[in-house]
Scaffold this active site. Structure first.
Site, PDB file in Angstrom:
ATOM      1  N   TRP A 103      99.793  74.628  30.178  1.00 23.66           N
ATOM      2  CA  TRP A 103      98.481  74.139  30.729  1.00 23.66           C
ATOM      3  C   TRP A 103      98.444  74.927  32.074  1.00 23.66           C
ATOM      4  O   TRP A 103      97.236  75.208  32.604  1.00 23.66           O
ATOM      5  CB  TRP A 103      98.527  72.630  30.796  1.00 23.66           C
ATOM      6  CG  TRP A 103      98.269  72.211  29.370  1.00 23.66           C
ATOM      7  CD1 TRP A 103      99.419  71.206  29.005  1.00 23.66           C
ATOM      8  CD2 TRP A 103      97.455  72.313  28.356  1.00 23.66           C
ATOM      9  NE1 TRP A 103      99.051  70.986  27.673  1.00 23.66           N
ATOM     10  CE2 TRP A 103      97.842  71.679  27.281  1.00 23.66           C
ATOM     11  CE3 TRP A 103      96.318  73.135  28.296  1.00 23.66           C
ATOM     12  CZ2 TRP A 103      97.193  71.453  26.075  1.00 23.66           C
ATOM     13  CZ3 TRP A 103      95.525  72.888  27.039  1.00 23.66           C
ATOM     14  CH2 TRP A 103      96.129  72.197  26.063  1.00 23.66           C
ATOM     15  N   ASP A 173      96.217  68.780  38.116  1.00 23.90           N
ATOM     16  CA  ASP A 173      95.820  68.533  36.618  1.00 23.90           C
ATOM     17  C   ASP A 173      96.943  67.430  36.174  1.00 23.90           C
ATOM     18  O   ASP A 173      97.916  67.407  36.212  1.00 23.90           O
ATOM     19  CB  ASP A 173      95.823  69.869  35.986  1.00 23.90           C
ATOM     20  CG  ASP A 173      96.001  69.270  34.466  1.00 23.90           C
ATOM     21  OD1 ASP A 173      95.585  68.419  33.986  1.00 23.90           O
ATOM     22  OD2 ASP A 173      96.223  70.261  33.628  1.00 23.90           O
ATOM     23  N   LYS A 197      94.341  61.050  27.092  1.00 29.60           N
ATOM     24  CA  LYS A 197      95.997  60.240  27.200  1.00 29.60           C
ATOM     25  C   LYS A 197      96.073  59.072  27.859  1.00 29.60           C
ATOM     26  O   LYS A 197      96.494  58.173  27.142  1.00 29.60           O
ATOM     27  CB  LYS A 197      96.881  61.283  27.798  1.00 29.60           C
ATOM     28  CG  LYS A 197      96.896  62.988  27.146  1.00 29.60           C
ATOM     29  CD  LYS A 197      96.508  64.032  27.900  1.00 29.60           C
ATOM     30  CE  LYS A 197      96.634  65.319  27.352  1.00 29.60           C
ATOM     31  NZ  LYS A 197      96.889  65.443  25.926  1.00 29.60           N
TER      32      LYS A 197
END
Ligand code: PLP
Ligand code: PLP
Ligand code: MG
Ligand code: MG
Ligand code: MG
Ligand code: MG
Lengths: 360, 360
Positions: A103, A173, A197
């Site tokens: 990511w 992030d 999540k």
């Protein structure tokens, strides 16, 4: 009704059962309005009350200072990968990225379209199984970006990266660990997270951004790509993802009722703690992440034998332990045990693993 | 459970009750999976089956040719206002826009950031209460953009604009009338629509785009802003809005079970027809849109007296006719009667209006 199974999905992921039950009751009529939660105008009083409560609870839970905006956007964390450099990074400027997983790499790729990227550190040499301690920042980065939890590799920063120029702002992030523990928002310029999540369903992205950055953003972008557009209209410049915001509000209520972020941290330490403890003691299973870098959210492990991994996954699935397969770039198993994942599910998994180990 | 009221919201809007009931049953467990619809990984079989059925039904209902992609994106129609020129309009090129309402104007505003905009026609002279018949296209526009239904003003194109250079492709913001009637997709380059009126909840945007345009799009944009990214990954480059796609799939099933787009058209003509018929006969209420331009979806009307409008709205609200207030730029009333709005609700409204008229 079908019994619920243990869902270890990395995202979209398990939600608190009480939240789903409440949502179910409001699908045909939000409270006594006679109109379902998905059917209310975003401009009407009932939904505005939902959005306001979502923001207020978010601020309360994380102690967000008044000089930050809380935005509920669309597009996922992947859209933020682009919006951040597009708004803040000019051609001649440099942004510093800590590269701790796929990511982070995707975030870097988007930033390179707009300016220079300096790599502060990378753990790619060991397939991202650790959080580097050596960091070299550039002299005057526009911002410093890191991924606080690496969903795929099961590693997590123990604390915020530090030591960079204080002209730069910190960007996180936090998609896969947001609100898993208390956070000092004042250390950050921007924190962003796809909801799917720890906070709600997919389709809504939480962005916490400091007011001065809202002002500084590039004003030559389309309206939807400017933070100021959303900041000026309480995330209602256009139709927001109303159901996602509603579920997030319910999740915030649930977090509050369960001890807030400190309560989540205790729960998460206990859940991850017992799983790692078993993994450390097991002669069949090994955790893949470096001990000092272990994630509270995603616990990755292998047997070291692809056939045994496959046999384990097959049996697990048959016995109601779902979505335990690791990401293909790591292999093996990954137990995602986000805030909402119940402690009893971890106990059940450990006991299943022990049985498997005993008979393997 | 609270009785449902008549919800005339312009969007998010009423959904078929059977769709909401089915969603309710799947919130804690999708079928017998033991995992709720919001909690399934978008990469897992159960959700992939949902997404595939959504796409297949969409193609079947609208007869979408094979050389078109069907995308389920985030960001709303407002994101498309920017993505279209960003992908297709170079600085020295011209795009032609038909300006029939505020949404068209917002689309124009974003296009001007990238290239030249030529106004084909505008009905702003009469507060957008009609669809212009006179149209002047530029010589070689890159594309021609129109808003097939003007949500705020209650006007709708009877058919696609025609007469422009056949080098140009046609783009339709069909947010508020998508699938209200049969459509010949082959006439279009791109059709887009926020789901929250005719297709589902807010937070998912349907984009139907011709393959050659996917290829032609600007390749220097961030991944999320390129159509090719989403086309190449079946709208799963990143986490899609799974619940929204699920509800859309259920709405597509409902449309199919109710006669497809032809069935919707019949229903819609009957519903709007009787409401306009009453408005034409009423001496209290007047429809605001030009007769030839009337929308099947949003029926706007006034008494001509702001106090009477207010009294009507107050009484309507008290009697379970919700969200009838017109947009502030038109005033008066707006009854949004999208596909899912029941015919009985229109009957009830007419009878309520007659009573009000009789006693006013
Ligand atoms: C750490 C992290 N960042 C970003 C993303 C991408 O998020 P999205 O799918 O919302 O774009 C994910 C998704 O799994 C993630 O785990
Ligand atoms: C015709 C039309 N276009 C665009 C929009 C904006 O859509 P979104 O809120 O999804 O960005 C709307 C919303 O009401 C609309 O009616
Ligand atoms: Mg990762
Ligand atoms: Mg606010
Ligand atoms: Mg309009
Ligand atoms: Mg496909």
């Amino acid at each position: 009704m079908t019994d619920r199974i243990w869902n270890f999905s990395a995202g979209p992921a398990v939600l608190p059962e009480s939240v789903l039950e409440e949502a179910r009751e409001n699908l045909l009529s939000l409270g006594d309005t006679g109109v379902g939660i998905c059917e209310h105008s975003h401009r009407g009083k009932p939904f505005v009350a939902v959005a306001e409560e979502a923001e207020a609870l978010c601020r309360e839970l994380a102690g967000i200072p008044d000089n930050y905006k809380v935005l509920f956007l669309q597009g996922g964390a992947s859209t933020q990968f682009g919006m951040i450099p597009m708004n803040f990074l000019a051609k001649d400027q440099t942004a510093d990225y800590l590269v701790t997983g796929s990511w982070s790499k995707k975030a870097v790729k988007e930033a390179k379209l707009f300016g220079n990227v300096h790599t502060v550190c990378s753990s790619e040499d060991k397939n991202f199984n650790y959080i580097p301690t050596d960091k070299t920042y550039s002299d005057s980065p526009r911002y410093v970006h890191f991924t606080s939890n690496n969903t795929i590799y099961g590693t997590q920063f123990a604390s915020e990266p530090a030591g960079f120029s204080n002209e730069a702002f910190l960007v996180n992030d936090s998609s896969s660990d947001i609100f898993c523990r208390p956070i000092d928002v004042s250390k950050y310029g921007i924190i962003y997270a796809g909801a799917q999540k720890n906070l709600g369903p997919s389709g809504v992205t939480l962005v916490i951004i400091r007011d001065d950055l809202v002002e500084q953003g590039n004003s030559e972008l389309t309206s939807m790509l400017q933070y100021r557009t959303h900041a000026a209209s309480d995330s209602m410049y256009n139709t927001p993802p109303t159901f996602g915001i509603y579920l997030m509000m319910l999740v915030f209520r649930w977090i509050k009722a369960n001890g807030g972020l400190a309560g989540m941290h205790e729960r998460n330490k206990a859940k991850a703690g017992k799983l790692y403890e078993y993994l450390d003691s097991s002669s069949l299973f090994q955790p893949t992440a470096d001990k000092a870098s272990r994630s509270l959210m995603n616990v990755c492990f292998v047997t070291g034998d692809a056939d045994k991994d496959a046999a384990f996954l097959k049996k697990a699935d048959a016995e109601g332990f779902s979505a335990l397969k690791g990401h293909r770039s790591v292999g093996g198993m990954r137990a995602s045990i986000y805030n909402a994942f119940p402690s009893e599910g971890v106990d059940a998994l450990i006991s299943f693993m022990k049985d498997f180990e005993a008979t393997a």
